[in-house]
Design an enzyme around this catalytic site. Structure first.
Site, PDB file in Angstrom:
ATOM      1  N   ARG A  19     -29.753 -25.634  -5.901  1.00 12.24           N
ATOM      2  CA  ARG A  19     -29.711 -24.195  -5.628  1.00 12.24           C
ATOM      3  C   ARG A  19     -31.038 -23.500  -5.966  1.00 12.24           C
ATOM      4  O   ARG A  19     -31.354 -22.465  -5.400  1.00 12.24           O
ATOM      5  CB  ARG A  19     -28.554 -23.527  -6.367  1.00 12.24           C
ATOM      6  CG  ARG A  19     -28.620 -23.579  -7.880  1.00 12.24           C
ATOM      7  CD  ARG A  19     -27.540 -22.685  -8.495  1.00 12.24           C
ATOM      8  NE  ARG A  19     -27.433 -22.840  -9.931  1.00 12.24           N
ATOM      9  CZ  ARG A  19     -26.637 -23.700 -10.545  1.00 12.24           C
ATOM     10  NH1 ARG A  19     -25.879 -24.524  -9.847  1.00 12.24           N
ATOM     11  NH2 ARG A  19     -26.585 -23.746 -11.863  1.00 12.24           N
ATOM     12  N   HIS A  26     -32.391 -18.273  -9.346  1.00  9.07           N
ATOM     13  CA  HIS A  26     -31.794 -18.559  -8.036  1.00  9.07           C
ATOM     14  C   HIS A  26     -30.845 -17.422  -7.632  1.00  9.07           C
ATOM     15  O   HIS A  26     -30.414 -16.633  -8.471  1.00  9.07           O
ATOM     16  CB  HIS A  26     -31.043 -19.890  -8.072  1.00  9.07           C
ATOM     17  CG  HIS A  26     -29.990 -19.928  -9.133  1.00  9.07           C
ATOM     18  ND1 HIS A  26     -28.793 -19.260  -9.018  1.00  9.07           N
ATOM     19  CD2 HIS A  26     -29.984 -20.508 -10.353  1.00  9.07           C
ATOM     20  CE1 HIS A  26     -28.090 -19.447 -10.110  1.00  9.07           C
ATOM     21  NE2 HIS A  26     -28.788 -20.191 -10.952  1.00  9.07           N
TER      22      HIS A  26
END
Ligand SMILES: *[C@@H]1O[C@H](CO)[C@@H](O)[C@H](O)[C@H]1NC(C)=O
Ligand SMILES: *[C@@H]1O[C@H](CO)[C@@H](O)[C@H](O)[C@H]1NC(C)=O
Ligand SMILES: *[C@@H]1O[C@H](CO)[C@@H](O)[C@H](O)[C@H]1NC(C)=O
Ligand SMILES: *[C@@H]1O[C@H](CO)[C@@H](O)[C@H](O)[C@H]1NC(C)=O
Ligand SMILES: *[C@@H]1O[C@H](CO)[C@@H](O)[C@H](O)[C@H]1NC(C)=O
Ligand SMILES: *[C@@H]1O[C@H](CO)[C@@H](O)[C@H](O)[C@H]1NC(C)=O
Length: 478
Positions: free
Chosen positions: A158, A75
């Site tokens: 996320r 991420h």
């Protein structure tokens, strides 16, 4: 002044100058900080992605045609985890309560409050992922213009958001390409695999009890504790001299260092003079190298090849990768570890006929997967707990080189030397496999890589014996 003295003065002037002068556009938060600066490349896993130097030319060789590409991505830049945020807030209270005065450079701390939030992707983190999608499209354009990637993400917000921003970047490149033949709509389909403790998820570890809870779970921390005691104490002494009464520990020093990357990646469109958080200026360049190495040890011994059960956590993904690389011919995924057989047995959730795949995960999980792939060979055997090693000395490994924010591993398959050959001749050619970590070609060991770092598919699969044998999964439940 001697010549050398003059050069040293000039070098230090330039070094300071580069931190304060107008940043290049690529180094602003709104551009995802993608070029990186000397210090932002020393923030371990909190470094924003940058293109890592490669000894082998990382471009697609002229005589090769890519037939398959897999990206495995971390991420983008995020706020601190909840656990660390609580530590930082308590630490700031301790400083505010205890410090009798604030030395030069430390004044900002007297009124500094934590406002970074927790866990979520920052705006720069989103932009990094958009950039990553664009870059992936452009690198694999010949495939991307005809087929969108098959996408999977770990279930944490996320990670899912990172996948979404990646597809947005990919999509904008697709729309801008007049030769593209597909017109998908956003949002793209994706398979989201829960990150719960009982979920079979090759993008997130959790099932292997001995790794999660046993003595293996503390090796990374032990390695870090050894190294911390070799370098932190003079820094802590300096901080305490500037914050008399704050009574900071070595662990507190590292926490204050953490706030440099976290504040920097949380910024958007900053005043160039304020590009780096004031926390960054409390530490020297060499102290940042030590910080980077501390993080490198934590990841290596906590989750990577330095942990006897680290690479085993990456086996499930590698077995999935082998099935994808083999296409329909391999007979699907063969794995006895963390794969979800229901998902992997269904062509809707695990197709085998796609040319492009994109998976989204975390730094710790990527360390296990890189370990299972064996990309660092035995380079990391030199990962000493008491002496800092530069990435060049240990096979190109550092947390900042391997798993920075928005890190991406590319596994590409190509057909080479096919210029001027007939379709029939091309069919007979053996395809080649190559692995890049943040644009650095990792020459494959164990399968007789050529000078371009590539192996034939057959030899590559053969060399993945560790994964095909389920790693050390049997040791998880001893
Ligand atoms: C930080 O928070 C405290 C308590 O809420 C407040 O009194 C102070 O003004 C805040 N400081 C800044 C710089 O915002
Ligand atoms: C990332 O995706 C979210 C959700 O679609 C969107 O709101 C945001 O604007 C995107 N970020 C960037 C930088 O494009
Ligand atoms: C495997 O995937 C299926 C389909 O998504 C899901 O229902 C099941 O709970 C998963 N099993 C495990 C053990 O993760
Ligand atoms: C570093 O420390 C860890 C944890 O104590 C240990 O397992 C590892 O063997 C050490 N590495 C070296 C090279 O001594
Ligand atoms: C300073 O902190 C240490 C723990 O890090 C603690 O043991 C010690 O009592 C503290 N000293 C003072 C004067 O508060
Ligand atoms: C989940 O993984 C375990 C351990 O390998 C395995 O026994 C189980 O069958 C798997 N469940 C699914 C749904 O694949």
């Amino acid at each position: 002044m001697t010549g050398i003295g003059l050069i040293l003065v000039l070098v230090s002037f330039l070094a300071i100058g580069s931190l304060q002068s107008e940043p290049r556009q690529c180094d602003t938060p709104n551009w995802g900080f993608q070029c990186g600066t000397a210090i932002s490349r020393s923030w371990g896993q909190y470094s924003p992605y940058f293109s890592v130097p490669s000894e082998i030319d990382a471009s697609i060789p002229e005589d090769c045609e890519v037939t398959f590409a897999q990206v495995l991505s971390r991420h983008g830049a995020r706020a601190p985890t909840l656990k660390r945020a609580v530590y930082y807030i308590n630490l700031l209270d301790k400083i505010h309560d205890g410090a009798a005065s604030y030395g030069p450079g430390f004044e900002f701390l007297s009124t500094y409050n934590y406002t970074l939030g927790v866990e979520q992707l920052t705006r720069m983190g989103q932009q990094q992922m958009v950039n990553s999608g664009l870059k992936f499209y452009h690198r694999y354009r010949s495939l991307a213009r005809e087929s969108v990637p098959f996408i999977r993400a770990g279930g944490q917000a996320r990670v899912v958001h990172s996948a979404e921003n990646f597809t947005q970047g990919f999509h904008s490149a697709l729309l801008a390409d007049r030769k593209s033949t597909v017109r998908p709509n956003l949002p793209y389909d994706m398979v989201i695999i829960p990150e719960t403790a009982t979920s079979n998820n090759t993008l997130h570890h959790s099932l292997c009890t001995a790794f999660e809870e046993g003595p293996y779970a503390t090796i990374g921390d032990s390695a870090q504790a050894i190294y911390l005691s070799t370098f932190a104490s003079p820094i802590t002494t300096r901080l305490n001299a500037n914050l008399p009464g704050a009574n900071l520990s070595d662990a507190d020093t590292i926490a204050l260092m953490d706030l440099c990357p976290f504040e920097t990646v949380a910024a958007s469109d900053p005043d160039p003079a304020a590009l780096f958080s004031p926390f960054c200026h409390l530490f020297s360049a060499v102290e940042w190298r030590s910080y980077d190495y501390l993080q490198s040890l934590g990841k290596w011994y906590g989750f990577g090849p330095g942990n006897p059960l680290g690479p085993t956590q990456g086996v499930g993904f590698v077995n999935e990768l082998l099935a994808r690389l083999s296409g329909g011919e391999g007979g699907g995924v063969r794995d006895g570890t963390s794969t979800n057989r229901t998902l992997d047995g269904d062509p809707r959730t695990f197709p085998l006929d796609r040319p492009l795949y994109a998976d989204f995960s975390h730094d710790n999980d990527m360390m296990g997967i890189l370990g299972a792939l064996g990309v660092y060979g035995d380079g990391g055997a030199g990962l000493d707990n008491t002496t800092r090693r530069e990435p060049d000395e240990v096979g190109g490994y550092a947390a900042s080189w391997a798993v920075p924010f928005a890190a991406r591993v590319y596994v590409e398959k190509m057909r080479c030397g096919s210029r001027g050959k007939s379709e029939e001749e091309k069919e007979g050619e053996e395809e080649m496999v190559r692995v890049l970590v943040n644009d650095r070609v990792m020459p494959l060991s164990g399968c007789g890589a050529d000078e371009r770092g590539m192996c034939t598919l057959k030899r590559f699969i053969k060399s993945m014996a560790f994964a095909r044998g389920n790693g050390r999964w049997d040791k998880c439940f001893d």
